[in-house]
Design a protein around this motif. Structure first.
Motif, mmCIF file in Angstrom:
data_model
loop_
_atom_site.group_PDB
_atom_site.id
_atom_site.type_symbol
_atom_site.label_atom_id
_atom_site.label_comp_id
_atom_site.label_asym_id
_atom_site.label_seq_id
_atom_site.Cartn_x
_atom_site.Cartn_y
_atom_site.Cartn_z
ATOM 1 N N GLN A 1 -6.728 34.462 58.898
ATOM 2 C CA GLN A 1 -6.573 35.670 58.015
ATOM 3 C C GLN A 1 -5.423 36.648 58.506
ATOM 4 O OE1 GLN A 1 -9.696 38.883 58.953
ATOM 5 N NE2 GLN A 1 -9.559 39.110 56.850
ATOM 6 N N THR A 2 -4.980 36.417 60.022
ATOM 7 C CA THR A 2 -3.867 37.247 60.426
ATOM 8 C C THR A 2 -2.532 36.638 59.895
ATOM 9 O OG1 THR A 2 -4.886 37.804 62.385
ATOM 10 C CG2 THR A 2 -2.601 37.683 62.467
ATOM 11 N N ARG A 3 -2.458 35.209 59.574
ATOM 12 C CA ARG A 3 -1.363 34.614 59.164
ATOM 13 C C ARG A 3 -1.139 34.995 57.562
ATOM 14 N NH1 ARG A 3 -2.566 30.296 62.683
ATOM 15 N NH2 ARG A 3 -4.093 29.361 61.090
ATOM 16 N N THR A 4 -2.179 35.337 56.843
ATOM 17 C CA THR A 4 -2.334 35.450 55.575
ATOM 18 C C THR A 4 -1.746 36.885 55.139
ATOM 19 O OG1 THR A 4 -3.685 33.851 54.970
ATOM 20 C CG2 THR A 4 -3.479 35.634 53.114
ATOM 21 N N GLN A 5 -2.470 37.989 56.122
ATOM 22 C CA GLN A 5 -1.878 39.057 55.909
ATOM 23 C C GLN A 5 -0.287 39.304 56.354
ATOM 24 O OE1 GLN A 5 -4.667 40.899 58.711
ATOM 25 N NE2 GLN A 5 -6.144 41.326 56.961
ATOM 26 N N SER A 6 0.027 38.657 57.517
ATOM 27 C CA SER A 6 1.422 38.753 57.551
ATOM 28 C C SER A 6 2.285 38.259 56.831
ATOM 29 C CB SER A 6 1.797 38.024 59.005
ATOM 30 O OG SER A 6 2.967 38.025 59.473
ATOM 31 N N ALA A 7 2.115 37.298 56.222
ATOM 32 C CA ALA A 7 3.022 36.665 54.913
ATOM 33 C C ALA A 7 3.042 37.473 53.831
ATOM 34 C CB ALA A 7 2.250 35.262 54.453
ATOM 35 N N ILE A 8 1.828 38.304 53.265
ATOM 36 C CA ILE A 8 1.689 39.105 52.032
ATOM 37 C C ILE A 8 2.537 40.521 52.608
ATOM 38 C CG2 ILE A 8 0.288 40.666 50.727
ATOM 39 C CD1 ILE A 8 -1.709 38.158 50.771
ATOM 40 N N ARG A 9 2.382 40.912 53.909
ATOM 41 C CA ARG A 9 3.037 42.024 54.200
ATOM 42 C C ARG A 9 4.551 42.114 54.303
ATOM 43 N NH1 ARG A 9 -1.137 43.611 59.624
ATOM 44 N NH2 ARG A 9 -2.667 44.714 57.943
ATOM 45 N N LYS A 10 5.200 40.726 54.616
ATOM 46 C CA LYS A 10 6.484 40.511 54.719
ATOM 47 C C LYS A 10 7.046 40.678 53.128
ATOM 48 C CE LYS A 10 6.891 37.421 58.961
ATOM 49 N NZ LYS A 10 7.163 36.325 59.468
ATOM 50 N N LEU A 11 6.328 39.876 52.448
ATOM 51 C CA LEU A 11 6.657 40.081 51.034
ATOM 52 C C LEU A 11 6.900 41.475 50.285
ATOM 53 C CD1 LEU A 11 5.038 36.747 49.597
ATOM 54 C CD2 LEU A 11 7.256 37.120 49.887
ATOM 55 N N ASP A 12 5.556 42.422 50.788
ATOM 56 C CA ASP A 12 5.454 43.834 50.279
ATOM 57 C C ASP A 12 6.496 44.558 50.867
ATOM 58 O OD1 ASP A 12 3.194 44.890 48.731
ATOM 59 O OD2 ASP A 12 3.522 46.297 50.322
ATOM 60 N N PHE A 13 6.899 44.233 52.080
ATOM 61 C CA PHE A 13 7.814 44.874 52.807
ATOM 62 C C PHE A 13 9.411 44.870 52.088
ATOM 63 C CE2 PHE A 13 11.513 45.290 55.983
ATOM 64 C CZ PHE A 13 11.441 46.402 56.281
ATOM 65 N N HIS A 14 9.652 43.643 51.660
ATOM 66 C CA HIS A 14 10.692 43.094 50.982
ATOM 67 C C HIS A 14 10.633 43.808 49.619
ATOM 68 C CE1 HIS A 14 13.058 40.697 48.120
ATOM 69 N NE2 HIS A 14 14.066 40.676 48.981
ATOM 70 N N PHE A 15 9.668 43.997 48.783
ATOM 71 C CA PHE A 15 9.425 44.665 47.623
ATOM 72 C C PHE A 15 9.680 46.281 47.682
ATOM 73 C CE2 PHE A 15 6.926 47.396 44.632
ATOM 74 C CZ PHE A 15 7.288 47.028 43.661
ATOM 75 N N GLU A 16 9.189 46.722 48.983
ATOM 76 C CA GLU A 16 9.496 48.167 49.176
ATOM 77 C C GLU A 16 10.806 48.552 49.395
ATOM 78 O OE1 GLU A 16 7.462 50.995 49.565
ATOM 79 O OE2 GLU A 16 5.596 50.082 49.003
ATOM 80 N N ASN A 17 11.545 47.651 49.860
ATOM 81 C CA ASN A 17 13.021 47.673 50.258
ATOM 82 C C ASN A 17 13.960 47.285 49.117
ATOM 83 O OD1 ASN A 17 13.328 49.299 53.125
ATOM 84 N ND2 ASN A 17 11.566 47.726 53.163
ATOM 85 N N SER A 18 13.528 46.665 47.899
ATOM 86 C CA SER A 18 14.199 45.975 47.131
ATOM 87 C C SER A 18 14.851 47.336 46.111
ATOM 88 C CB SER A 18 13.530 45.059 46.429
ATOM 89 O OG SER A 18 12.104 45.557 45.521
ATOM 90 N N PRO A 19 15.835 46.959 45.464
ATOM 91 C CA PRO A 19 16.365 48.100 44.504
ATOM 92 C C PRO A 19 15.452 48.274 43.284
ATOM 93 C CG PRO A 19 17.888 46.070 44.453
ATOM 94 C CD PRO A 19 16.642 45.814 45.479
ATOM 95 N N ARG A 20 15.385 49.326 42.642
ATOM 96 C CA ARG A 20 14.687 49.709 41.536
ATOM 97 C C ARG A 20 15.437 50.506 40.671
ATOM 98 N NH1 ARG A 20 11.417 45.423 40.888
ATOM 99 N NH2 ARG A 20 11.815 44.891 43.037
ATOM 100 N N ARG A 21 15.300 50.589 39.391
ATOM 101 C CA ARG A 21 16.114 51.479 38.410
ATOM 102 C C ARG A 21 15.013 52.651 38.249
ATOM 103 N NH1 ARG A 21 21.351 51.073 38.409
ATOM 104 N NH2 ARG A 21 21.048 52.037 36.437
ATOM 105 N N ILE A 22 15.600 53.764 38.252
ATOM 106 C CA ILE A 22 14.805 55.019 38.166
ATOM 107 C C ILE A 22 15.683 55.916 37.248
ATOM 108 C CG2 ILE A 22 13.705 55.214 40.124
ATOM 109 C CD1 ILE A 22 15.697 57.383 41.003
ATOM 110 N N VAL A 23 15.288 56.853 36.249
ATOM 111 C CA VAL A 23 15.568 57.773 35.595
ATOM 112 C C VAL A 23 15.634 59.216 36.123
ATOM 113 C CG1 VAL A 23 16.011 58.876 33.142
ATOM 114 C CG2 VAL A 23 15.393 56.307 33.675
ATOM 115 N N ALA A 24 16.472 59.935 36.228
ATOM 116 C CA ALA A 24 16.187 61.319 36.855
ATOM 117 C C ALA A 24 15.584 62.308 35.884
ATOM 118 C CB ALA A 24 17.796 61.941 37.211
ATOM 119 N N ASN A 25 14.488 63.242 36.163
ATOM 120 C CA ASN A 25 14.032 63.895 35.171
ATOM 121 C C ASN A 25 14.796 65.238 34.964
ATOM 122 O OD1 ASN A 25 12.035 62.174 34.597
ATOM 123 N ND2 ASN A 25 10.687 63.044 36.315
#
Length: 202
Positions: A15-39
């Protein structure tokens, strides 16, 4: 008692290894560039080691997901339509998964699972939901479960077969590749042990 404890420990490590792997991928997503539009127009915002803006109303900007999410919460900007999952996309994926055989596995949208978790979270945490939004939340969860279960069946199927080519594996997400790798090793080890002839002394 010892066997039970050992089994629990093994389960905990898995369970720990699975959580660690998913958290790493999620961390990468959180810090990946995204497109936004200013309101609206917004002066430069200075954070620790990071400057944002200035932003001009209606303009597109590329910024880390976690920053973009905060700007959206504050009403300063919003994600572009193609940056988020919606019911139309989920319905199309669900339909594709239903018509495909177990041996077929199609490519999901980029970073599908992090986006799916956030879509579900947004619907669940939305204040003052009316009956329509509650139904949408329930339908989203239903579609998500169906899609995940369909993908699981396919991954188990290909993990039980001989080693797959990159042509097949390229359609798996990072989370699915992690699962495939672990299942493939486990199933092959199990198959080897089952078929291996052992002496009476053993």
């Amino acid at each position: 008692m010892y066997t039970s404890l050992q089994g629990t420990t093994g389960k905990g490590r898995m369970q720990t290894r699975t959580q660690s792997a998913i958290r790493k991928l999620d961390f990468h997503f959180e810090n990946s560039p995204r497109r936004i539009v200013a309101n609206r127009n917004c002066p430069e915002i200075n954070l620790v080691g990071l400057s944002i803006g200035p932003l001009e109303e209606g303009n597109d900007y590329e910024i880390h997901y976690w920053v973009a999410a905060e700007l959206e919460k504050s009403g300063i900007a919003h994600f572009r339509e193609d940056e988020k999952l919606n019911m139309n996309i989920l319905n199309k994926i669900h339909w594709t998964e239903r018509v495909q055989t177990v041996g077929q596995i199609s490519k999901l949208p980029d970073e599908f699972y992090p986006k799916l978790r956030r879509l579900i979270s947004e619907l669940e945490n939305e204040p003052n939901k009316g009956s329509e939004r509650i139904l949408e939340q329930e339908k989203t969860r239903h579609l998500a479960r169906d899609i995940v279960n369909s993908r699981l069946r396919k991954i188990i199927s290909i993990a039980s077969a001989p080693a797959q080519t990159e042509q097949i594996l390229k359609n798996l997400t990072g989370e699915e590749r992690f699962l495939y790798g672990r299942l493939y090793r486990f199933i092959n080890e199990w198959r080897t042990q089952i078929l291996e002839e052992r002496s009476v002394e053993e």
